[in-house]
Write a protein that holds these residues in place. Sequence first.
Motif, mmCIF file in Angstrom:
data_model
loop_
_atom_site.group_PDB
_atom_site.id
_atom_site.type_symbol
_atom_site.label_atom_id
_atom_site.label_comp_id
_atom_site.label_asym_id
_atom_site.label_seq_id
_atom_site.Cartn_x
_atom_site.Cartn_y
_atom_site.Cartn_z
ATOM 1 N N TYR A 93 -3.359 -39.998 -77.703
ATOM 2 C CA TYR A 93 -3.362 -39.338 -76.566
ATOM 3 C C TYR A 93 -4.714 -39.664 -75.669
ATOM 4 N N LEU A 94 -5.827 -39.448 -76.623
ATOM 5 C CA LEU A 94 -7.148 -39.905 -75.661
ATOM 6 C C LEU A 94 -7.115 -41.231 -75.195
ATOM 7 N N GLU A 95 -6.776 -42.306 -76.029
ATOM 8 C CA GLU A 95 -6.911 -43.542 -75.746
ATOM 9 C C GLU A 95 -6.055 -44.106 -74.432
ATOM 10 N N ARG A 158 -2.260 -41.311 -68.248
ATOM 11 C CA ARG A 158 -2.656 -40.341 -67.274
ATOM 12 C C ARG A 158 -4.203 -40.280 -66.701
ATOM 13 N N VAL A 159 -4.402 -39.667 -65.897
ATOM 14 C CA VAL A 159 -5.681 -39.469 -65.209
ATOM 15 C C VAL A 159 -6.460 -38.192 -65.199
ATOM 16 N N VAL A 160 -7.668 -37.993 -65.789
ATOM 17 C CA VAL A 160 -8.150 -36.702 -65.830
ATOM 18 C C VAL A 160 -9.286 -36.873 -64.547
ATOM 19 N N MET A 161 -9.019 -35.934 -63.428
ATOM 20 C CA MET A 161 -9.967 -35.891 -62.327
ATOM 21 C C MET A 161 -11.221 -35.005 -62.446
ATOM 22 N N MET A 162 -12.383 -35.139 -62.508
ATOM 23 C CA MET A 162 -13.539 -34.167 -62.717
ATOM 24 C C MET A 162 -14.486 -34.290 -61.752
ATOM 25 N N LEU A 163 -14.501 -33.673 -60.698
ATOM 26 C CA LEU A 163 -15.311 -34.076 -59.513
ATOM 27 C C LEU A 163 -15.731 -32.699 -58.761
ATOM 28 N N SER A 267 -18.717 -33.779 -76.336
ATOM 29 C CA SER A 267 -18.196 -33.862 -77.234
ATOM 30 C C SER A 267 -17.388 -32.446 -77.165
ATOM 31 N N ALA A 268 -17.804 -31.429 -76.719
ATOM 32 C CA ALA A 268 -16.789 -30.349 -76.495
ATOM 33 C C ALA A 268 -15.817 -30.386 -75.452
ATOM 34 N N PHE A 269 -16.230 -31.124 -74.388
ATOM 35 C CA PHE A 269 -15.234 -31.561 -73.308
ATOM 36 C C PHE A 269 -13.968 -32.158 -73.831
ATOM 37 N N ILE A 270 -14.430 -33.441 -74.916
ATOM 38 C CA ILE A 270 -13.139 -34.102 -75.278
ATOM 39 C C ILE A 270 -12.195 -33.237 -76.309
ATOM 40 N N TYR A 271 -13.089 -32.556 -77.316
ATOM 41 C CA TYR A 271 -12.367 -31.572 -78.101
ATOM 42 C C TYR A 271 -11.363 -30.629 -77.253
ATOM 43 N N TYR A 272 -12.030 -30.092 -76.386
ATOM 44 C CA TYR A 272 -10.961 -29.349 -75.437
ATOM 45 C C TYR A 272 -9.642 -29.903 -74.821
ATOM 46 N N PHE A 273 -9.992 -31.039 -74.517
ATOM 47 C CA PHE A 273 -8.913 -32.161 -73.586
ATOM 48 C C PHE A 273 -8.145 -32.371 -74.805
ATOM 49 N N ARG A 274 -8.263 -32.705 -76.094
ATOM 50 C CA ARG A 274 -7.242 -33.145 -77.032
ATOM 51 C C ARG A 274 -6.495 -32.105 -77.607
ATOM 52 N N THR A 275 -7.064 -30.477 -77.478
ATOM 53 C CA THR A 275 -6.244 -29.560 -78.138
ATOM 54 C C THR A 275 -5.885 -28.642 -76.624
ATOM 55 N N HIS A 276 -5.496 -28.989 -75.677
ATOM 56 C CA HIS A 276 -5.188 -28.621 -74.532
ATOM 57 C C HIS A 276 -4.385 -29.713 -73.873
ATOM 58 N N SER A 277 -3.430 -30.330 -74.416
ATOM 59 C CA SER A 277 -2.673 -31.476 -74.189
ATOM 60 C C SER A 277 -1.349 -31.194 -73.207
ATOM 61 N N TRP A 278 -1.205 -32.232 -72.521
ATOM 62 C CA TRP A 278 -0.399 -32.062 -71.632
ATOM 63 C C TRP A 278 0.518 -33.809 -71.608
ATOM 64 N N ASP A 279 1.455 -33.630 -72.653
ATOM 65 C CA ASP A 279 2.150 -34.868 -73.168
ATOM 66 C C ASP A 279 3.497 -34.772 -72.396
#
Length: 398
Positions: A93-95, A158-163, A267-279
């Motif tokens: 999911y991350l890759e 997918r694209v994650v926008m953070m601006l 690391s916390a950001f990626i952890y949250y991303f993986r555990t709040h997925s939108w697949d």
Amino acid sequence: MKQKKQNPISRWWQSLVVRVKNYDRLSSRQRRKLIFGIVVPAAVVIALVAVLVSCAVQKQQPKTPESESYTEKPIEGYNDVVLPKTEDAGENYLEETVFLGDSNTVRLANFGEITLDQMLGYVGLGIQGVTDTECIWFEEFKDPVTMVKAVSLMQPRRVVMMLGTNNTSMDTKAFLEEYDAAYTAVQSAYPYTDIIIAAMPPVSKNKSNAAAVQKKIDSFNKGLVELARKKGTAFLNTAEILAGSDGFLKSEYAESDGIHLSARGASAFIYYFRTHSWDTKDDRPAVKNVPTRMKAPYMPSESEVADLVEPGSEVVSSTPESSSDSETVATPVPTAPPVPTATPTVSPTPSPTPVPTVAPTPVPTPHPTVVPTPAPPVEPTTPPPTAPVDGPVTQPAG
């Protein structure tokens, strides 16, 4: 004729098969030796398999930050938009996700949380620069391309926008209009990708003017949730894990400037991303001809901009120089060239023109023409006719 030598493993296997077939005929010592020869290799193989499986499982597990315990803070009225907590979505999911943003996105790659192929980030990028700042490099292209163009080339799942970190001087309404335009441009560039809007990271309390800046960030994030609903997409509320109970960025997740994420924050950001997925369902056509990402020939370092990046500073232009915190430092450099060009054009033009043309020309001309020309012709012509006239007239008369 020489027989071909057998492989040692093959010989061992054949010997083992023969002994097993003749097990009843073996002595007790031979039986113990046979059992030992079977059990030990089998144990080694099982241990190796266990290690490989353990490594694969660990790779699938997210890097859990030390302060994983955080309080879920649902945004009232937006349960249909804000991503809830889920099971870990896994490494795949991350890759298959690309992250688009500013220096905090760059840091995700710098800290090894994502790869360069997943990172569309530029230090100091403002929301206006998403569509027209050429800052993403590929090995197959001579010149960089915009982030919008890069999305169409990379064809991500997918694209994650953070601006927004470099835009807190903007009015909230103007910021959201720019964000809407950037979102639409990315979506139009590659309609098959899912776009997740991530919350703008908070700032820490030690940041100068932290209270005012954080108030603007909260205003931005509230508008981004509404924008996500308008676009029919998902909102990743990373402020839940990054912010403390006081609403500011946790000190362990922040660099000394109070703006950028530390290694633990990334690391916390990626952890949250993986555990709040939108697949969602993958509707992409066959992905092909994806270019290879490469680092920019020059990227402003964090040391160059960390102390000068002020989220409250004015960042309005869409050019890389003025739409970013790092380019706020670099802006005087492009404006300096007009000063040297004005200096050489004023002084050298008037002074060389009068000096060389006036002085040397009139001095050599009058001397050769006046003195030698009139003197020689006057004297030789007058005396000769006078002497012969007197001679011939006197002689014939006598």
